[in-house]
Design a protein around this motif. Structure first.
Motif, short mmCIF file in Angstrom:
data_model
loop_
_atom_site.label_atom_id
_atom_site.label_comp_id
_atom_site.label_asym_id
_atom_site.label_seq_id
_atom_site.Cartn_x
_atom_site.Cartn_y
_atom_site.Cartn_z
N ASN A 33 0.76 -1.30 -0.06
CA ASN A 33 -0.12 -0.08 0.06
C ASN A 33 0.84 1.13 0.01
O ASN A 33 0.60 2.17 -0.99
CB ASN A 33 -1.01 -0.07 1.23
N LYS A 34 1.82 0.98 0.98
CA LYS A 34 2.92 2.53 0.81
C LYS A 34 3.57 2.65 -0.59
O LYS A 34 3.58 3.54 -1.09
CB LYS A 34 3.95 2.10 1.99
N GLU A 37 1.51 4.14 -3.12
CA GLU A 37 0.88 5.49 -2.97
C GLU A 37 1.02 6.49 -4.04
O GLU A 37 0.29 7.47 -4.59
CB GLU A 37 1.61 6.23 -1.58
N ASN A 76 -4.74 1.88 -1.75
CA ASN A 76 -3.93 1.77 -2.72
C ASN A 76 -3.74 0.73 -3.47
O ASN A 76 -3.73 0.53 -4.58
CB ASN A 76 -2.42 2.55 -2.33
#
Length: 128
Positions: A33-34, A37, A76
């Motif tokens: 998810n990071k 981004e 994301n």
């Protein structure tokens, strides 16, 4: 779905294994998810084999396990997944993918019914 059913059957009574698997999945999803981004795709500016491979691997996860609250925690990843899985070329090959509304649960009775135990014949006795 068979791989999922087998894994669930193996870990169904083992809450520790289930919790550890959920913890590992959440850690991976948080990292991905990071990473996503500021990206639409895993590599470069268009769909690649990496996107297709991971999206297809995630298909059962999104279809059977990740409820809406889980998908929202990793927005994301969900955005990326929906982008890949809804590509015209992908849907033409695998069809539409529905998202999970309620996570699949292990049903021991149904599992036993669909996977009957085969009785083993006793080993022949050795003559002295």
């Amino acid at each position: 779905k068979q791989w999922y059913q087998r894994r669930v059957a193996i870990t169904a009574g083992n809450k520790g294994a289930i919790n550890k698997a959920r913890e590992n999945l959440n850690g991976f999803m948080a990292s991905l998810n990071k990473y996503l981004e500021s990206r639409t795709y895993l590599v470069g500016e268009s769909v690649t084999l990496a996107d297709l491979t991971l999206a297809l691997y995630f298909r059962d996860l999104y279809n059977l396990i990740l409820e809406e609250k889980d998908r929202n925690e990793h927005g994301n990843v969900t955005r990326w997944f929906n982008t890949i899985i809804n590509q015209d070329e992908v849907t033409r090959v695998i069809g539409n993918t529905s998202l999970c509304t309620k996570a699949a649960q292990f049903d021991a009775k149904l599992f036993a019914q669909n996977n009957p135990q085969q009785k083993k014949d006793p080993a022949p006795k050795k003559e002295a």
